[in-house]
Design an enzyme around this catalytic site. Sequence first.
Site, short mmCIF file in Angstrom:
data_model
loop_
_atom_site.label_atom_id
_atom_site.label_comp_id
_atom_site.label_asym_id
_atom_site.label_seq_id
_atom_site.Cartn_x
_atom_site.Cartn_y
_atom_site.Cartn_z
N HIS A 1 0.84 -1.20 0.00
CA HIS A 1 0.00 0.00 0.00
C HIS A 1 0.88 1.25 0.00
O HIS A 1 0.62 2.20 -0.73
CB HIS A 1 -0.88 0.07 1.26
CG HIS A 1 -1.94 -0.97 1.38
ND1 HIS A 1 -2.07 -1.79 2.48
CD2 HIS A 1 -2.97 -1.31 0.55
CE1 HIS A 1 -3.13 -2.58 2.33
NE2 HIS A 1 -3.68 -2.32 1.16
N LYS B 1 -18.32 -6.72 6.11
CA LYS B 1 -16.98 -7.29 6.18
C LYS B 1 -16.48 -7.27 7.62
O LYS B 1 -16.77 -6.32 8.36
CB LYS B 1 -16.04 -6.42 5.32
CG LYS B 1 -15.08 -7.20 4.46
CD LYS B 1 -14.46 -6.29 3.43
CE LYS B 1 -13.09 -6.78 3.05
NZ LYS B 1 -12.49 -5.96 2.00
N ARG C 1 -2.06 -6.09 -8.33
CA ARG C 1 -0.94 -7.01 -8.14
C ARG C 1 -0.88 -8.06 -9.23
O ARG C 1 0.17 -8.33 -9.77
CB ARG C 1 -1.07 -7.72 -6.78
CG ARG C 1 -0.72 -6.83 -5.61
CD ARG C 1 -1.27 -7.36 -4.33
NE ARG C 1 -2.72 -7.25 -4.32
CZ ARG C 1 -3.49 -7.46 -3.26
NH1 ARG C 1 -2.93 -7.83 -2.13
NH2 ARG C 1 -4.78 -7.32 -3.32
N SER D 1 -2.61 -7.73 3.06
CA SER D 1 -2.86 -7.58 4.50
C SER D 1 -3.12 -8.95 5.12
O SER D 1 -2.64 -9.24 6.22
CB SER D 1 -4.08 -6.68 4.74
OG SER D 1 -3.85 -5.41 4.22
#
Length: 157
Positions: A16, A40, A89, A127
Amino acid sequence: MKVIFPGSFDPITKGHMDIIERASKVFGEVIVLIMDNPSKEYTFSKEMRLAMIETCIQNLPNVTSDSSTGLTIDYAKKHHIQGLIRGIREVMDYEYEMQQATINMLLDPQIETFFLLSRPEYSFLSSSATKIVAKNKGDITRFVPKCISDVIKSYYQ
Ligand code: ADP
């Protein structure tokens, strides 16, 4: 141009940070925006995630942080923001990001989405991978900025 970099940042990683630093060189102002999604479950509280972001961006003068709920595009409209940054990514990110960006384009064609490709050294980094390593007492120094690694380690102690 003023842009937002929305995400969960649960927690913020070196991947990040690389996107934030690169965006801060291209755009006039970058807001790292925690978007809380009620469906979430997060590991770190919003306050902890925000505090970690603030520690990491303190030396970047044109970068600030904020948090919000609801639609990212509504935050952008409300704050007169013209652009949105997302990091990519690999192919799986691309498929998801393309769908999100297209929805946002339909909701407000005035707000542009900009994609920055992950640097190869961070293309593996997420993460969730960071949390698995931290939980098992592995070395996270390559995953998260040094200034927040103790906060993460102590969370899992
Ligand atoms: P979200 O739940 O919105 O995907 P994340 O915090 O996981 O929130 O990710 C926020 C943004 O950062 C996304 O655009 C994601 O693709 C990007 N990102 C996450 N990890 C990396 C990384 N290692 N390199 C580049 N971009 C990344």
